[in-house]
Design an enzyme around this catalytic site. Structure first.
Site, mmCIF file in Angstrom:
data_model
loop_
_atom_site.group_PDB
_atom_site.id
_atom_site.type_symbol
_atom_site.label_atom_id
_atom_site.label_comp_id
_atom_site.label_asym_id
_atom_site.label_seq_id
_atom_site.Cartn_x
_atom_site.Cartn_y
_atom_site.Cartn_z
ATOM 1 N N HIS A 120 -2.953 -1.988 -4.788
ATOM 2 C CA HIS A 120 -2.659 -0.763 -5.545
ATOM 3 C C HIS A 120 -1.537 0.020 -4.860
ATOM 4 C CE1 HIS A 120 -3.996 2.963 -7.821
ATOM 5 N NE2 HIS A 120 -3.327 3.506 -6.823
ATOM 6 N N GLU A 121 -1.674 0.214 -3.562
ATOM 7 C CA GLU A 121 -0.669 0.989 -2.836
ATOM 8 C C GLU A 121 0.628 0.201 -2.647
ATOM 9 O OE1 GLU A 121 -1.210 3.966 -2.646
ATOM 10 O OE2 GLU A 121 -3.382 3.978 -2.942
ATOM 11 N N HIS A 136 2.701 0.743 -5.722
ATOM 12 C CA HIS A 136 3.426 2.022 -5.642
ATOM 13 C C HIS A 136 4.667 1.878 -4.758
ATOM 14 C CE1 HIS A 136 0.654 4.519 -7.817
ATOM 15 N NE2 HIS A 136 -0.334 4.412 -6.935
#
Length: 267
Positions: free
Chosen positions: A58-59, A62
């Site tokens: 998820h990170e 980003h």
């Protein structure tokens, strides 16, 4: 290209992430084969480790999107190594999301990577950077539910089936909750570039509390029931039955005494 300015060490996968992935693989094997004496413990380790893997991805989404959007400082900060220890706040990034799962079966990633937004040009790029994380959770949910909606569950051990169902529930909740337009969550980050400067200044002080506010509201029984009814509807659309996620959660919370693996009910 911005990626050309990265050193090889900036992109090298961290041994920490490899270790977490290894725990996922070993505990998944133990769940599949029934090797573990207590299936609930194997399910707990498998789901928790896989959940942390999804937090890292998820990170990473980003960070990678920010890199291509113009923030070339991402590599030097270690965000492309998938190492959760490099995130800005270990408590919010890993510990709290895992506690949320243990306490309430809610998948909710915390704040982690610091992006230098001043380097990013264009409102669409800012929105895409914020959307990349929850979109990764949505993709993870599709992968977890693939055996269900492809009718490929023949031969899949029951404990592993339930673990996949519960892991899928976490990913769906993470995607939906993160897309809420609440300060501090990715959904607000998607719409923030399109708001006026005055509105953004008024909302900014509330951003650190958005995550905890959502979790607190979900403790209200009526809100909790409505929310999980919606989650169950999404999972049913992906072929996952309510009983699968229920027994997955029961096995995950092995300390409450659930160790027997029930046979799934044929529809």
């Amino acid at each position: 290209m911005t990626t050309a300015q990265l050193r090889s060490s900036d992109r090298r996968i961290s041994p920490v992430f490899i270790g977490i992935a290894a725990v996922t693989a070993v505990s998944g094997w133990a769940t599949w084969t029934g090797f573990a004496r207590f299936p609930g413990l194997a399910v707990f380790l498998f789901v928790t480790a896989a959940w942390i893997v999804s937090l890292c991805l998820h990170e990473y989404a980003h960070a990678r999107t920010a890199l291509h959007g113009g923030d070339i400082s991402i590599g030097a900060k270690g965000y492309l190594t998938l190492n959760p220890l490099k995130y800005t706040h270990a408590l919010l990034s890993v510990v709290l999301p895992v506690l949320f799962v243990i306490m309430g079966g809610i998948g909710l990633p915390g704040g982690a990577v610091f992006i230098e937004r001043g380097r990013i040009r264009g409102r669409w790029r800012h929105s895409l950077i914020s959307a990349a994380g929850p979109l990764t959770n949505a993709l993870f949910a599709v992968v977890c539910t693939a055996p269900f909606w492809l009718d490929a569950l023949d031969g899949v051990p029951d404990a592993f089936r339930y673990a996949l169902a519960f892991l899928a529930l976490l990913q769906v909740t993470a995607a939906i909750l993160n897309f809420l337009p609440i300060p501090g969550l990715d959904g607000y980050g998607v719409i923030e570039p399109w708001l006026s400067h005055g509105i953004r200044r008024q909302v900014e002080p509330f951003a650190p509390f958005g995550l905890l506010a959502v979790f607190a509201v979900l403790w209200i029984p009526e809100v909790n029931h409505t929310f999980f009814d919606a989650i169950d509807a999404v999972l049913r659309g992906l072929g996952v039955d309510d009983s699968d996620t229920y027994w997955g959660r029961e096995l995950y919370r092995f300390w409450e005494g659930t160790q027997d693996v029930p046979r799934p009910v044929s529809s």
